[in-house]
Design a protein around this motif. Sequence first.
Motif, PDB file in Angstrom:
ATOM      1  N   LEU A 183      -0.840  -2.383  12.523  1.00 37.78           N
ATOM      2  CA  LEU A 183       0.237  -2.468  13.447  1.00 37.78           C
ATOM      3  C   LEU A 183       0.200  -2.777  14.735  1.00 37.78           C
ATOM      4  CD1 LEU A 183       2.687   0.028  11.424  1.00 37.78           C
ATOM      5  CD2 LEU A 183       2.852  -2.328  11.363  1.00 37.78           C
ATOM      6  N   ALA A 184      -1.002  -2.188  15.394  1.00 32.70           N
ATOM      7  CA  ALA A 184      -1.340  -2.493  16.962  1.00 32.70           C
ATOM      8  C   ALA A 184      -1.685  -3.903  17.061  1.00 32.70           C
ATOM      9  CB  ALA A 184      -2.537  -1.582  17.312  1.00 32.70           C
ATOM     10  N   ILE A 185      -2.393  -4.554  15.911  1.00 29.60           N
ATOM     11  CA  ILE A 185      -2.572  -6.042  16.152  1.00 29.60           C
ATOM     12  C   ILE A 185      -1.285  -6.750  16.051  1.00 29.60           C
ATOM     13  CG2 ILE A 185      -3.477  -7.986  14.846  1.00 29.60           C
ATOM     14  CD1 ILE A 185      -5.891  -5.791  13.951  1.00 29.60           C
ATOM     15  N   LYS A 243       0.881  -1.368  -0.144  1.00 28.88           N
ATOM     16  CA  LYS A 243      -0.102   0.065  -0.097  1.00 28.88           C
ATOM     17  C   LYS A 243       0.992   1.214   0.116  1.00 28.88           C
ATOM     18  CE  LYS A 243      -2.333  -0.472   3.887  1.00 28.88           C
ATOM     19  NZ  LYS A 243      -3.447  -0.439   5.030  1.00 28.88           N
ATOM     20  N   TYR A 244       1.870   1.404   0.952  1.00 29.41           N
ATOM     21  CA  TYR A 244       2.476   2.605   1.150  1.00 29.41           C
ATOM     22  C   TYR A 244       3.610   2.607   0.258  1.00 29.41           C
ATOM     23  CZ  TYR A 244      -0.676   3.022   5.017  1.00 29.41           C
ATOM     24  OH  TYR A 244      -2.014   2.996   5.752  1.00 29.41           O
ATOM     25  N   GLY A 245       4.278   1.651  -0.110  1.00 30.41           N
ATOM     26  CA  GLY A 245       5.592   1.598  -1.117  1.00 30.41           C
ATOM     27  C   GLY A 245       5.344   2.179  -2.484  1.00 30.41           C
ATOM     28  N   GLY A 298      -7.055   1.719   4.879  1.00 36.13           N
ATOM     29  CA  GLY A 298      -6.460   1.454   6.172  1.00 36.13           C
ATOM     30  C   GLY A 298      -7.358   1.668   7.388  1.00 36.13           C
ATOM     31  N   THR A 299      -7.297   0.895   8.469  1.00 36.88           N
ATOM     32  CA  THR A 299      -8.063   1.263   9.722  1.00 36.88           C
ATOM     33  C   THR A 299      -7.365   1.880  10.704  1.00 36.88           C
ATOM     34  OG1 THR A 299      -7.480  -0.988  10.549  1.00 36.88           O
ATOM     35  CG2 THR A 299      -9.541  -0.822   9.017  1.00 36.88           C
ATOM     36  N   GLY A 300      -5.935   2.016  10.634  1.00 36.67           N
ATOM     37  CA  GLY A 300      -4.944   2.615  11.572  1.00 36.67           C
ATOM     38  C   GLY A 300      -4.987   1.406  12.888  1.00 36.67           C
TER      39      GLY A 300
HETATM   40  P1  ADP Z   1      -3.379   1.400   8.288  1.00 32.97           P
HETATM   41  O1  ADP Z   1      -4.594   0.864   8.483  1.00 32.97           O
HETATM   42  O2  ADP Z   1      -3.377   3.001   8.252  1.00 32.97           O
HETATM   43  O3  ADP Z   1      -2.206   1.012   7.493  1.00 32.97           O
HETATM   44  P2  ADP Z   1      -1.237   0.716  10.336  1.00 32.97           P
HETATM   45  O4  ADP Z   1      -1.330   0.433  12.137  1.00 32.97           O
HETATM   46  O5  ADP Z   1      -0.997  -0.666   9.629  1.00 32.97           O
HETATM   47  O6  ADP Z   1      -2.555   1.226   9.811  1.00 32.97           O
HETATM   48  O7  ADP Z   1      -0.158   1.577  10.154  1.00 32.97           O
HETATM   49  C1  ADP Z   1       0.004   2.695  10.705  1.00 32.97           C
HETATM   50  C2  ADP Z   1       0.758   3.832   9.861  1.00 32.97           C
HETATM   51  O8  ADP Z   1       2.026   3.339   9.695  1.00 32.97           O
HETATM   52  C3  ADP Z   1       0.074   3.677   8.401  1.00 32.97           C
HETATM   53  O9  ADP Z   1      -1.166   4.688   8.469  1.00 32.97           O
HETATM   54  C4  ADP Z   1       1.479   4.447   7.468  1.00 32.97           C
HETATM   55  O10 ADP Z   1       1.230   5.778   7.646  1.00 32.97           O
HETATM   56  C5  ADP Z   1       2.446   4.031   8.355  1.00 32.97           C
HETATM   57  N1  ADP Z   1       3.004   2.871   7.737  1.00 32.97           N
HETATM   58  C6  ADP Z   1       2.980   1.488   7.932  1.00 32.97           C
HETATM   59  N2  ADP Z   1       3.824   0.696   6.934  1.00 32.97           N
HETATM   60  C7  ADP Z   1       4.344   1.535   6.301  1.00 32.97           C
HETATM   61  C8  ADP Z   1       5.269   1.423   5.140  1.00 32.97           C
HETATM   62  N3  ADP Z   1       5.665   0.130   4.828  1.00 32.97           N
HETATM   63  N4  ADP Z   1       5.551   2.685   4.534  1.00 32.97           N
HETATM   64  C9  ADP Z   1       5.400   3.849   4.912  1.00 32.97           C
HETATM   65  N5  ADP Z   1       4.485   3.973   6.052  1.00 32.97           N
HETATM   66  C10 ADP Z   1       3.783   2.830   6.605  1.00 32.97           C
END
Ligand code: ADP
Length: 266
Positions: free
Chosen positions: A232-234, A165-167, A227-229
């Motif tokens: 990464l907490a999970i 997604k973010y790459g 994204g749900t935010g």
């Molecule tokens: P989300 O559902 O928003 O993706 P996450 O908890 O998975 O929530 O991630 C939190 C935030 O960390 C994301 O909103 C994003 O801003 C950042 N993030 C996570 N992984 C990456 C990545 N590989 N590259 C850049 N930013 C990232």
Amino acid sequence: HDTTYRVTCRAAGDTGCVIVCFDDVTALEQASQMRRDFVANVSHELRTPLTALMGFIETLQGPARDDTTAQTRFLGIMQSEAARMNRLVGDLLSLSRVESDQRVRPTTQISLLDVLSSTVHALQPVAQKAKVTLVFDPPDHIPTMIADADQLRQVFTNLIENAIKYGGEDNTVQVTLAAADRDPALRAAGVRVDVTDHGPGIDPAHLPRLTERFYRIDNHRSREMGGTGLGLAIVKHIIHRHRGRMRVTSELGQGATFSVILPLVP
Ligand code: ADP
């Protein structure tokens, strides 16, 4: 400073004196503040798509009653808003399940190689759709470990989906698995999985807060990406349950590597 005390007074028996107690309740107060913030965040996250749905229903019943082009477009938006709510509720349930699992150690013998191979295989269509190349070079031999296979699948799904997604487009996401016998994060033998992307990277100032519930670097972009935010907490809770560690190394413009280090026996 920044400390909360609960002050109580009581009589000291028949002595005619009073005992005044100052209890440091900072941790309790912080925990209840976090709970309040969490409820406020959840309400906000659910209300946003709900408000949109209600608005479109009203329009479909009124001004757009006979406009079939508008109806098709609005129904499409309503479907994606409902899907967003569904994802959020799914992630909230996962989070609550992994939080309550914390004290139960995993007991099943699993092959991390199989878990990772099947996860990468399942995500290939997602990568293709995003025009991302997803690469996993499996190592020759990795010992089996004690872990919860479904939970680890969720960890790697979340990390790989984020990297995709973010790459950004035309990116390569690399997944590597290796033995981590001498990693300083572990006391015993373990394994290490790296998920690397070559996208815009993360400003180091954000790194310590990435695993907080609902913490996003760019709210708009995260929502746009579905994204749900909570991903990464999970991930953090599952790794904690396995007595492992997660490390993130990144710099702006240099991509990001999320490393998961797990002991073979938690
Ligand atoms: P989300 O559902 O928003 O993706 P996450 O908890 O998975 O929530 O991630 C939190 C935030 O960390 C994301 O909103 C994003 O801003 C950042 N993030 C996570 N992984 C990456 C990545 N590989 N590259 C850049 N930013 C990232």
